[in-house]
Design an enzyme around this catalytic site. Structure first.
Site, mmCIF file in Angstrom:
data_model
loop_
_atom_site.group_PDB
_atom_site.id
_atom_site.type_symbol
_atom_site.label_atom_id
_atom_site.label_comp_id
_atom_site.label_asym_id
_atom_site.label_seq_id
_atom_site.Cartn_x
_atom_site.Cartn_y
_atom_site.Cartn_z
ATOM 1 N N LYS A 13 0.829 -1.216 0.000
ATOM 2 C CA LYS A 13 0.000 0.000 0.000
ATOM 3 C C LYS A 13 0.863 1.264 0.000
ATOM 4 C CE LYS A 13 -2.019 -1.096 3.923
ATOM 5 N NZ LYS A 13 -1.300 -2.350 4.225
ATOM 6 N N ARG A 87 -9.511 1.242 9.057
ATOM 7 C CA ARG A 87 -9.149 -0.128 9.415
ATOM 8 C C ARG A 87 -10.235 -0.806 10.229
ATOM 9 N NH1 ARG A 87 -3.213 0.706 8.987
ATOM 10 N NH2 ARG A 87 -2.310 -1.352 9.177
ATOM 11 N N ARG A 126 11.756 -6.144 4.679
ATOM 12 C CA ARG A 126 11.668 -4.680 4.557
ATOM 13 C C ARG A 126 12.705 -4.011 5.444
ATOM 14 N NH1 ARG A 126 6.003 -1.750 5.377
ATOM 15 N NH2 ARG A 126 6.012 -2.898 7.336
ATOM 16 N N ARG A 160 11.520 -2.340 10.793
ATOM 17 C CA ARG A 160 10.494 -1.687 11.621
ATOM 18 C C ARG A 160 10.218 -2.555 12.830
ATOM 19 N NH1 ARG A 160 5.373 0.277 8.051
ATOM 20 N NH2 ARG A 160 4.218 -0.880 9.612
#
Ligand code: AP5
Length: 214
Positions: A13, A87, A126, A160
């Site tokens: 996204k 959400r 990531r 993260r």
């Protein structure tokens, strides 16, 4: 043009929102990025949100809706792409009210479809630059020089905190329990457009562009 991009954690996204916002000159509003900015700046909102995010849970609706409302007020461009909001169905209903008050509406809801095994690989690979926020992936979007951000030259590329394996699983669980019903909310409004998110980055972008050109 007012868009919403929807999908599970790691569906791409954020990556696609950046491309779409640039191409159509609209604002990218990511609630995850806004929370992380608040955490970095040590704000009260950041302190309240941090625990939920680290556990892979949703930040309470009331805090999130208030933050989104103020981001919509700050929108200096004529359109936006919302990433990570709504959400919950309560957030979707609140968004409808906020847009009506502004005489605005959503044009399309882009739903990225990606299987769980792909998501886990994407999130575990990531890496994010701590200095400028640029997002990489160890295999699909590596830096040109190992460990150095292409954009700002920093060597602070980290995972993260919510991309740890146990938190990834919790985030997926949260998505299917609380966020997936939001898709049905927009299906009833006839806004959903499904996009195959399991293609290379540029392939996903091409599918989005062709959907938006319709
Ligand atoms: P948020 O930051 O929104 O996280 P998320 O929805 O879990 O999504 P991600 O940012 O993890 O993934 P993405 O889909 O953007 O994928 P990306 O493009 O980075 O939210 C974090 C937390 O904040 C939530 O858990 C919650 O606690 C809180 N929060 C936020 N909004 C909230 C709300 N509305 N209500 C309540 N709480 C809220 O891609 C992932 C990786 O894959 C990258 O490395 C990328 O390079 C790579 N990649 C992308 N596309 C491709 C491709 N096509 N092929 C190969 N690799 C790709």
């Amino acid at each position: 043009m007012n868009l919403l991009i929807f999908g599970p954690p790691g569906a791409g996204k954020g990556t696609q929102s950046i491309h779409v916002a640039k191409k159509f000159d609209i604002r990218h509003i990511s609630t995850g990025d806004l929370f992380r900015e608040n955490i970095k700046n040590g704000t009260t909102l950041g302190k309240e949100a941090q625990g939920y995010m680290n556990r892979g849970e949703l930040v309470p609706d009331e805090l999130t809706i208030r933050m989104l409302e103020s981001a919509l007020n700050d929108n200096e461009k004529s359109g936006f792409i919302l990433d990570g909001f709504p959400r919950t169905v309560a957030q979707a209903e609140a968004l409808q009210r906020l847009l009506e008050l502004r005489h605005q509406k959503l044009d399309k809801v882009l739903v990225l479809k990606v299987e769980n095994d792909v998501i886990v690989k994407r999130l575990s690979g990531r890496r994010v630059c701590q200095k400028c926020g640029e997002v990489y992936h160890m295999s699909s979007r590596p830096t040109q020089v190992s460990g150095i951000c292409d954009k700002c030259g920093s060597d602070q590329l980290t995972r993260r905190s919510d991309d740890e394996p146990a938190v990834i699983l919790k985030r997926l669980e949260t998505f299917w329990a609380q966020t997936a019903p939001v898709k049905a909310f927009y299906e009833k409004l006839g806004l959903v457009r499904e996009i195959n998110g399991d293609q290379q980055e540029q392939g996903v972008l091409a599918s989005i562009e062709s959907e938006l050109a319709r």
